[in-house]
Design a protein around this motif. Structure first.
Motif, PDB file in Angstrom:
ATOM      1  N   GLU A  11      -5.017  12.996  12.819  1.00 49.79           N
ATOM      2  CA  GLU A  11      -5.093  11.818  13.660  1.00 49.79           C
ATOM      3  C   GLU A  11      -5.092  10.576  12.778  1.00 49.79           C
ATOM      4  O   GLU A  11      -5.329  10.655  11.588  1.00 49.79           O
ATOM      5  CB  GLU A  11      -6.338  11.825  14.539  1.00 49.79           C
ATOM      6  N   ALA A  13      -5.959   6.073  13.042  1.00 47.77           N
ATOM      7  CA  ALA A  13      -6.511   4.995  13.852  1.00 47.77           C
ATOM      8  C   ALA A  13      -5.531   3.831  13.848  1.00 47.77           C
ATOM      9  O   ALA A  13      -5.088   3.379  12.803  1.00 47.77           O
ATOM     10  CB  ALA A  13      -7.856   4.557  13.294  1.00 47.77           C
ATOM     11  N   ASN A  14      -5.177   3.373  15.014  1.00 51.74           N
ATOM     12  CA  ASN A  14      -4.265   2.253  15.171  1.00 51.74           C
ATOM     13  C   ASN A  14      -5.047   1.076  15.728  1.00 51.74           C
ATOM     14  O   ASN A  14      -5.754   1.207  16.716  1.00 51.74           O
ATOM     15  CB  ASN A  14      -3.129   2.643  16.123  1.00 51.74           C
ATOM     16  N   SER A  15      -4.909  -0.071  15.078  1.00 50.62           N
ATOM     17  CA  SER A  15      -5.655  -1.250  15.513  1.00 50.62           C
ATOM     18  C   SER A  15      -5.150  -1.697  16.883  1.00 50.62           C
ATOM     19  O   SER A  15      -4.001  -2.069  17.054  1.00 50.62           O
ATOM     20  CB  SER A  15      -5.469  -2.375  14.497  1.00 50.62           C
ATOM     21  N   ALA A  16      -6.025  -1.656  17.850  1.00 48.55           N
ATOM     22  CA  ALA A  16      -5.669  -2.078  19.202  1.00 48.55           C
ATOM     23  C   ALA A  16      -5.964  -3.562  19.383  1.00 48.55           C
ATOM     24  O   ALA A  16      -5.291  -4.245  20.136  1.00 48.55           O
ATOM     25  CB  ALA A  16      -6.449  -1.270  20.229  1.00 48.55           C
ATOM     26  N   SER A  17      -6.952  -4.036  18.681  1.00 53.76           N
ATOM     27  CA  SER A  17      -7.331  -5.443  18.721  1.00 53.76           C
ATOM     28  C   SER A  17      -8.225  -5.693  17.521  1.00 53.76           C
ATOM     29  O   SER A  17      -8.468  -4.796  16.723  1.00 53.76           O
ATOM     30  CB  SER A  17      -8.067  -5.771  20.018  1.00 53.76           C
ATOM     31  N   GLY A  20     -11.379  -3.205  18.018  1.00 60.49           N
ATOM     32  CA  GLY A  20     -11.405  -1.755  18.102  1.00 60.49           C
ATOM     33  C   GLY A  20     -10.109  -1.089  17.679  1.00 60.49           C
ATOM     34  O   GLY A  20      -9.115  -1.745  17.406  1.00 60.49           O
ATOM     35  N   TYR A  21     -10.163   0.224  17.623  1.00 58.42           N
ATOM     36  CA  TYR A  21      -9.039   1.048  17.219  1.00 58.42           C
ATOM     37  C   TYR A  21      -8.782   2.124  18.261  1.00 58.42           C
ATOM     38  O   TYR A  21      -9.692   2.535  18.976  1.00 58.42           O
ATOM     39  CB  TYR A  21      -9.324   1.719  15.872  1.00 58.42           C
ATOM     40  N   ILE A  22      -7.552   2.590  18.297  1.00 60.38           N
ATOM     41  CA  ILE A  22      -7.179   3.713  19.154  1.00 60.38           C
ATOM     42  C   ILE A  22      -6.937   4.900  18.231  1.00 60.38           C
ATOM     43  O   ILE A  22      -6.153   4.794  17.287  1.00 60.38           O
ATOM     44  CB  ILE A  22      -5.891   3.409  19.946  1.00 60.38           C
ATOM     45  N   LEU A  23      -7.603   6.020  18.479  1.00 61.85           N
ATOM     46  CA  LEU A  23      -7.352   7.222  17.696  1.00 61.85           C
ATOM     47  C   LEU A  23      -6.196   7.978  18.318  1.00 61.85           C
ATOM     48  O   LEU A  23      -6.186   8.243  19.522  1.00 61.85           O
ATOM     49  CB  LEU A  23      -8.601   8.112  17.659  1.00 61.85           C
ATOM     50  N   CYS A  30       1.784  11.122  14.356  1.00 59.53           N
ATOM     51  CA  CYS A  30       1.108  11.152  13.065  1.00 59.53           C
ATOM     52  C   CYS A  30       2.098  11.403  11.925  1.00 59.53           C
ATOM     53  O   CYS A  30       2.014  10.765  10.876  1.00 59.53           O
ATOM     54  CB  CYS A  30       0.000  12.202  13.055  1.00 59.53           C
ATOM     55  N   THR A  33       4.136   8.271  11.391  1.00 61.29           N
ATOM     56  CA  THR A  33       3.306   7.263  10.724  1.00 61.29           C
ATOM     57  C   THR A  33       3.143   7.594   9.254  1.00 61.29           C
ATOM     58  O   THR A  33       3.252   6.717   8.388  1.00 61.29           O
ATOM     59  CB  THR A  33       1.929   7.176  11.412  1.00 61.29           C
TER      60      THR A  33
END
Length: 74
Positions: A11, A13-17, A20-23, A30, A33
């Motif tokens: 997995e 982590a993508n920065s959502a804002s 927070g992050y989205i896993l 993956c 990425t």
């Protein structure tokens, strides 16, 4: 294989804002990425080992991009 590679295969982590992050644990996402980051690293140059000319080119490009974005915002 590094810990980073093992984590990325499971997995990432993508920065959502800024808050927070989205896993993401989708295998295809993956892998894509991981390939993207490996490509970026392969085609990058260390600022520590680069000469003055390379640093000047890099920073001039960054300043130009910042200036262009500033113009778009005005």
């Amino acid at each position: 294989m590094t810990d980073f590679t093992l984590l990325l295969m499971v997995e990432f982590a993508n920065s959502a804002s800024m808050l927070g992050y989205i896993l993401i644990d989708d295998e295809k996402t993956c892998c894509e990425t991981q390939n993207y980051f490996e490509h970026q690293i392969k085609n990058s140059k260390s600022m520590n080992t680069s000469g003055n000319r390379d640093r000047k080119i890099f920073f001039n490009k960054m300043y130009e991009q910042i200036e262009n974005l500033g113009e778009k915002l005005r």
